[in-house]
Structure formats: structure tokens, C-alpha cells
Design a protein around this motif. Structure first.
Motif, PDB file in Angstrom:
ATOM      1  N   ASP A  91      22.793 -10.802 -22.050  1.00  0.00           N
ATOM      2  CA  ASP A  91      22.418 -12.097 -22.603  1.00  0.00           C
ATOM      3  C   ASP A  91      22.828 -13.152 -21.584  1.00  0.00           C
ATOM      4  O   ASP A  91      23.896 -13.757 -21.691  1.00  0.00           O
ATOM      5  N   ARG A  92      21.979 -13.307 -20.572  1.00  0.00           N
ATOM      6  CA  ARG A  92      22.266 -14.235 -19.485  1.00  0.00           C
ATOM      7  C   ARG A  92      21.000 -14.981 -19.114  1.00  0.00           C
ATOM      8  O   ARG A  92      19.902 -14.529 -19.407  1.00  0.00           O
ATOM      9  N   PRO A  93      21.139 -16.120 -18.448  1.00  0.00           N
ATOM     10  CA  PRO A  93      19.946 -16.832 -17.988  1.00  0.00           C
ATOM     11  C   PRO A  93      19.140 -15.938 -17.049  1.00  0.00           C
ATOM     12  O   PRO A  93      19.713 -15.124 -16.312  1.00  0.00           O
ATOM     13  N   ALA A  94      17.830 -16.091 -17.089  1.00  0.00           N
ATOM     14  CA  ALA A  94      16.965 -15.263 -16.234  1.00  0.00           C
ATOM     15  C   ALA A  94      15.862 -16.135 -15.648  1.00  0.00           C
ATOM     16  O   ALA A  94      15.503 -17.165 -16.204  1.00  0.00           O
ATOM     17  N   ARG A  95      15.340 -15.677 -14.504  1.00  0.00           N
ATOM     18  CA  ARG A  95      14.205 -16.363 -13.902  1.00  0.00           C
ATOM     19  C   ARG A  95      13.343 -15.341 -13.172  1.00  0.00           C
ATOM     20  O   ARG A  95      13.760 -14.217 -12.912  1.00  0.00           O
ATOM     21  N   PHE A  96      12.122 -15.782 -12.863  1.00  0.00           N
ATOM     22  CA  PHE A  96      11.159 -14.941 -12.151  1.00  0.00           C
ATOM     23  C   PHE A  96      10.886 -15.553 -10.783  1.00  0.00           C
ATOM     24  O   PHE A  96      10.432 -16.685 -10.692  1.00  0.00           O
ATOM     25  N   ASP A  97      11.168 -14.787  -9.740  1.00  0.00           N
ATOM     26  CA  ASP A  97      10.919 -15.226  -8.370  1.00  0.00           C
ATOM     27  C   ASP A  97       9.840 -14.346  -7.757  1.00  0.00           C
ATOM     28  O   ASP A  97       9.615 -13.214  -8.199  1.00  0.00           O
ATOM     29  N   VAL A  98       9.191 -14.869  -6.734  1.00  0.00           N
ATOM     30  CA  VAL A  98       8.228 -14.081  -5.956  1.00  0.00           C
ATOM     31  C   VAL A  98       8.663 -14.136  -4.495  1.00  0.00           C
ATOM     32  O   VAL A  98       8.997 -15.207  -3.978  1.00  0.00           O
ATOM     33  N   ALA A  99       8.676 -12.975  -3.858  1.00  0.00           N
ATOM     34  CA  ALA A  99       8.906 -12.890  -2.419  1.00  0.00           C
ATOM     35  C   ALA A  99       7.568 -12.489  -1.814  1.00  0.00           C
ATOM     36  O   ALA A  99       7.090 -11.374  -2.021  1.00  0.00           O
ATOM     37  N   ALA A 100       6.933 -13.446  -1.134  1.00  0.00           N
ATOM     38  CA  ALA A 100       5.614 -13.221  -0.534  1.00  0.00           C
ATOM     39  C   ALA A 100       5.798 -12.958   0.949  1.00  0.00           C
ATOM     40  O   ALA A 100       6.380 -13.774   1.664  1.00  0.00           O
ATOM     41  N   LEU A 101       5.317 -11.803   1.402  1.00  0.00           N
ATOM     42  CA  LEU A 101       5.476 -11.425   2.801  1.00  0.00           C
ATOM     43  C   LEU A 101       4.134 -11.359   3.507  1.00  0.00           C
ATOM     44  O   LEU A 101       3.131 -10.980   2.910  1.00  0.00           O
ATOM     45  N   ALA A 102       4.174 -11.707   4.781  1.00  0.00           N
ATOM     46  CA  ALA A 102       2.973 -11.671   5.613  1.00  0.00           C
ATOM     47  C   ALA A 102       3.400 -11.336   7.040  1.00  0.00           C
ATOM     48  O   ALA A 102       4.526 -11.647   7.444  1.00  0.00           O
ATOM     49  N   PRO A 103       2.510 -10.689   7.801  1.00  0.00           N
ATOM     50  CA  PRO A 103       2.857 -10.376   9.187  1.00  0.00           C
ATOM     51  C   PRO A 103       2.933 -11.637  10.041  1.00  0.00           C
ATOM     52  O   PRO A 103       2.170 -12.584   9.831  1.00  0.00           O
ATOM     53  N   ALA A 104       3.900 -11.629  10.975  1.00  0.00           N
ATOM     54  CA  ALA A 104       4.043 -12.756  11.905  1.00  0.00           C
ATOM     55  C   ALA A 104       4.877 -12.315  13.100  1.00  0.00           C
ATOM     56  O   ALA A 104       5.949 -11.732  12.923  1.00  0.00           O
ATOM     57  N   ASN A 105       4.367 -12.566  14.269  1.00  0.00           N
ATOM     58  CA  ASN A 105       5.103 -12.294  15.512  1.00  0.00           C
ATOM     59  C   ASN A 105       5.670 -10.878  15.582  1.00  0.00           C
ATOM     60  O   ASN A 105       6.825 -10.677  15.935  1.00  0.00           O
ATOM     61  N   GLY A 106       4.881  -9.900  15.201  1.00  0.00           N
ATOM     62  CA  GLY A 106       5.308  -8.505  15.276  1.00  0.00           C
ATOM     63  C   GLY A 106       6.254  -8.071  14.170  1.00  0.00           C
ATOM     64  O   GLY A 106       6.723  -6.943  14.153  1.00  0.00           O
ATOM     65  N   GLY A 107       6.553  -8.950  13.236  1.00  0.00           N
ATOM     66  CA  GLY A 107       7.427  -8.627  12.113  1.00  0.00           C
ATOM     67  C   GLY A 107       6.832  -9.158  10.828  1.00  0.00           C
ATOM     68  O   GLY A 107       5.617  -9.291  10.711  1.00  0.00           O
ATOM     69  N   LEU A 108       7.689  -9.474   9.901  1.00  0.00           N
ATOM     70  CA  LEU A 108       7.246 -10.026   8.616  1.00  0.00           C
ATOM     71  C   LEU A 108       7.961 -11.339   8.338  1.00  0.00           C
ATOM     72  O   LEU A 108       9.138 -11.477   8.647  1.00  0.00           O
ATOM     73  N   THR A 109       7.244 -12.279   7.754  1.00  0.00           N
ATOM     74  CA  THR A 109       7.879 -13.500   7.280  1.00  0.00           C
ATOM     75  C   THR A 109       7.978 -13.409   5.764  1.00  0.00           C
ATOM     76  O   THR A 109       7.128 -12.805   5.111  1.00  0.00           O
ATOM     77  N   VAL A 110       9.024 -13.998   5.232  1.00  0.00           N
ATOM     78  CA  VAL A 110       9.250 -13.987   3.791  1.00  0.00           C
ATOM     79  C   VAL A 110       9.197 -15.416   3.286  1.00  0.00           C
ATOM     80  O   VAL A 110       9.889 -16.293   3.796  1.00  0.00           O
ATOM     81  N   LYS A 111       8.352 -15.647   2.295  1.00  0.00           N
ATOM     82  CA  LYS A 111       8.333 -16.932   1.594  1.00  0.00           C
ATOM     83  C   LYS A 111       8.882 -16.654   0.199  1.00  0.00           C
ATOM     84  O   LYS A 111       8.289 -15.911  -0.579  1.00  0.00           O
ATOM     85  N   TRP A 112      10.034 -17.234  -0.081  1.00  0.00           N
ATOM     86  CA  TRP A 112      10.723 -16.999  -1.347  1.00  0.00           C
ATOM     87  C   TRP A 112      10.449 -18.163  -2.286  1.00  0.00           C
ATOM     88  O   TRP A 112      10.779 -19.308  -1.983  1.00  0.00           O
ATOM     89  N   VAL A 113       9.837 -17.870  -3.410  1.00  0.00           N
ATOM     90  CA  VAL A 113       9.544 -18.894  -4.405  1.00  0.00           C
ATOM     91  C   VAL A 113      10.434 -18.647  -5.618  1.00  0.00           C
ATOM     92  O   VAL A 113      10.219 -17.696  -6.380  1.00  0.00           O
ATOM     93  N   LYS A 114      11.433 -19.510  -5.758  1.00  0.00           N
ATOM     94  CA  LYS A 114      12.333 -19.416  -6.915  1.00  0.00           C
ATOM     95  C   LYS A 114      11.611 -19.950  -8.139  1.00  0.00           C
ATOM     96  O   LYS A 114      10.862 -20.930  -8.040  1.00  0.00           O
ATOM     97  N   ASP A 115      11.866 -19.314  -9.267  1.00  0.00           N
ATOM     98  CA  ASP A 115      11.286 -19.790 -10.525  1.00  0.00           C
ATOM     99  C   ASP A 115       9.775 -19.963 -10.395  1.00  0.00           C
ATOM    100  O   ASP A 115       9.216 -21.010 -10.718  1.00  0.00           O
ATOM    101  N   ALA A 116       9.135 -18.917  -9.898  1.00  0.00           N
ATOM    102  CA  ALA A 116       7.699 -18.964  -9.569  1.00  0.00           C
ATOM    103  C   ALA A 116       6.820 -19.199 -10.798  1.00  0.00           C
ATOM    104  O   ALA A 116       5.755 -19.780 -10.689  1.00  0.00           O
ATOM    105  N   PHE A 117       7.282 -18.752 -11.949  1.00  0.00           N
ATOM    106  CA  PHE A 117       6.550 -19.005 -13.192  1.00  0.00           C
ATOM    107  C   PHE A 117       7.521 -18.958 -14.355  1.00  0.00           C
ATOM    108  O   PHE A 117       8.604 -18.401 -14.241  1.00  0.00           O
ATOM    109  N   GLN A 118       7.131 -19.556 -15.454  1.00  0.00           N
ATOM    110  CA  GLN A 118       7.959 -19.637 -16.643  1.00  0.00           C
ATOM    111  C   GLN A 118       7.452 -18.670 -17.698  1.00  0.00           C
ATOM    112  O   GLN A 118       6.259 -18.427 -17.783  1.00  0.00           O
ATOM    113  N   ALA A 119       8.373 -18.181 -18.510  1.00  0.00           N
ATOM    114  CA  ALA A 119       7.978 -17.361 -19.652  1.00  0.00           C
ATOM    115  C   ALA A 119       7.206 -18.245 -20.619  1.00  0.00           C
ATOM    116  O   ALA A 119       7.660 -19.334 -20.947  1.00  0.00           O
ATOM    117  N   ALA A 120       6.042 -17.798 -21.028  1.00  0.00           N
ATOM    118  CA  ALA A 120       5.200 -18.621 -21.908  1.00  0.00           C
ATOM    119  C   ALA A 120       5.607 -18.477 -23.354  1.00  0.00           C
ATOM    120  O   ALA A 120       6.142 -17.541 -23.789  1.00  0.00           O
TER     121      ALA A 120
END
Length: 120
Positions: A91-120
């Protein structure tokens, strides 16, 4: 680095996990599965439980990684998260995040979106 479906997904998930741990989050569970679906990463950020959807897109031609977490996917994540919290009796606060990855410069970049959506 192998370039086939599940391997790419696993590599992206590993990269997202490392990135989030460097931001101070702590792993609770990985690839949690229940009858409602799967949650890629379940982490702790302070007292909050964070349900993380990891998305990899080689190209944004058909929409980026963030846009791929549609209402249907969000509903599955929500149902799976509720199941997890009840099963673990948390019974704790919760959230939904998304980690979106894409190739860049021979590796991967991470775009971290905190609280990407709310529970409806």
C-alpha cells in the motif's frame, strides 16, 4: 550484439534498467507476468513503486516508442500493477513511467518519462 527481436528487447531492457538504477531507482522485479499482462520493470523510487514500460524503436517512421503505449496497453499495465500491489500486499504510492530507447551513435539513448500516464 545480436539483432533479432527478443535480443533487441532484452538489450533495451538491460540498458533501461542500468539507466534507471543510475538515477537512483532500485529494482524490485523484472518481467512480472500475471493474467492481465506483463510489466517490464518494477522499481522503487523513494517510497513510490514505479511500473516501467520499456519501448525500443529502431525508427520513428511509424510513431515513436512513447506513442506506442496506447490506451489499450495502459489498461493492461494498470490491471497488472493492481494485481502486483494486491499480491504483494503493498500500500504505497505508485506511478507509471516509460523508458523509450532509440539507436544513437552506435549505442542506445534513453528518454525517461516519469508519470507517463495516469490511472483512469
Amino acid at each position: 550484439m545480436k539483432a533479432l527481436g527478443q535480443d533487441k528487447g532484452r538489450i533495451a531492457e538491460d540498458e533501461a534498467l542500468n539507466f534507471l538504477q543510475m538515477q537512483g531507482l532500485r529494482l524490485i522485479e523484472r518481467n512480472y507476468r500475471c493474467r492481465y499482462g506483463e510489466i517490464d520493470l518494477i522499481m522503487e523510487d523513494g517510497r513510490a513503486i514505479v511500473f516501467v514500460e520499456v519501448r525500443y524503436r529502431r525508427s520513428s517512421q511509424f510513431g515513436g516508442a512513447l506513442e506506442s503505449v496506447d490506451r489499450r496497453k495502459q489498461a493492461k499495465l494498470l490491471a497488472s500493477a493492481v494485481h502486483f500491489l494486491r499480491e504483494k500486499r503493498m500500500d504505497r504510492p505508485a506511478r507509471f513511467d516509460v523508458a523509450a530507447l532509440a539507436p544513437a551513435n552506435g549505442g542506445l539513448t534513453v528518454k525517461w518519462v516519469k508519470d507517463a500516464f495516469q490511472a483512469a
